[in-house]
Motif scaffolding. Sequence first.
Motif: not given
Length: 404
Positions: A122-147
């Motif tokens: 759970g991520i509280a409102p305002g705890a994580m910027p939208w570009h971290h929550r929906y772009i940065g973290n998911p993309v980097l985590s996906a690349l980490g799982r792939l690599f």
Amino acid sequence: MHQPVELTILMPCLNEAETLATCIDKARAFLDRTGIAGEVLIADNGSSDGSQQIATEHGARVVPVERRGYGAALAGGIAAAEGRFIIMGDADDSYDFSALEAFVEQLRAGADLVMGNRFRGGIAPGAMPWHHRYIGNPVLSALGRLFFRTPIGDFHCGLRGFNRDAIRGLKLRTTGMEFASEMVVKATLSGLRVTEVPTTLKKDGRSRPPHLRSFRDGWRHLRFLLLFSPRWLFLYPGMTLVGIGLLVGAILIGGPVQVGNVVLDIHSFLVAALCIIVGMQSISFALIGRRFASRYGFIPPSGSYNRLLEWISLERVLVIALILMVIGLCALGWGILEWAERDFGPLNANRTMRAMILSATSLVVGFQLMMSGFMASLLNIPFYENRISDAPADELPRRRHDDA
């Protein structure tokens, strides 16, 4: 009798006076409530706002870390920790240090690294910027799982627990934000047991901006993932380019080919040759980079890769390189003979250029392989681990003035 410390709750700190006391109090309350023999350790990275005094007053142990950087602070704290297990988290009151039971349970069950997952917890409102929550973290985590074929869904969660000795054995090297990625990557590559538990994230309690810089630190994480995976950075792109180059070159070597309304001719043949040259260089970088990274401790050694390198000896590479260069010289000679038959006058550019492109490609690739072979062999030279330069200065042999 002194009771052994089972758990160290570690917090890196750089001017966290606003939130540090709250974090320490929550951590100590967790230890008191659960009866775990533990300590709260603050790795101070040069705070100038009185954070050290606040930590001491609230019952934490402070270890100063002079070298600046998130990774440097954590490395200093890990080195100083007394607990068998360590749970680390930021001192900005965004993580709940009063609810660490799931981490301790997994560690006691034998996990070497337990990652928190903020997207599951759970991520509280305002705890994580939208570009971290929906772009940065998911993309980097996906690349980490792939690599790296790791099961971790939240690659950059700052709240994580680990077996102290297991993580010390990884010899983590980075000093900045990449430290978080390096820990997961090396733990996975080394075959450590990595698990994940849900955790929560709330808006931090600081009035100042965070130390994290989105694009700068995001790029540093991405760069780290690429550099630690020569397969994805060099090998796979190189193999793709060589495959395309060989396929297109084989089709066009006899002359132009029409595909629908499109005619592929000498220019496409030249592009295919360039694909082969760049692709072979990329594959060479993959082999050399992997060897360098494993030898100097950046990536754990790979048995299959070492066997491959043993088979691809310098002598075999030189033989292949010489064969390619001979092919190139023969093609070059054929072109010169064609020219001579025309009294060194105008040539059929379409026909002769194919031979010249083939010649140049073979010569360049052969030369690349030769140089790469020597570079790889240079990395294979045995070296003495306990170098004389590592000895104390007063133990080094001194050169007499009359020897000069």
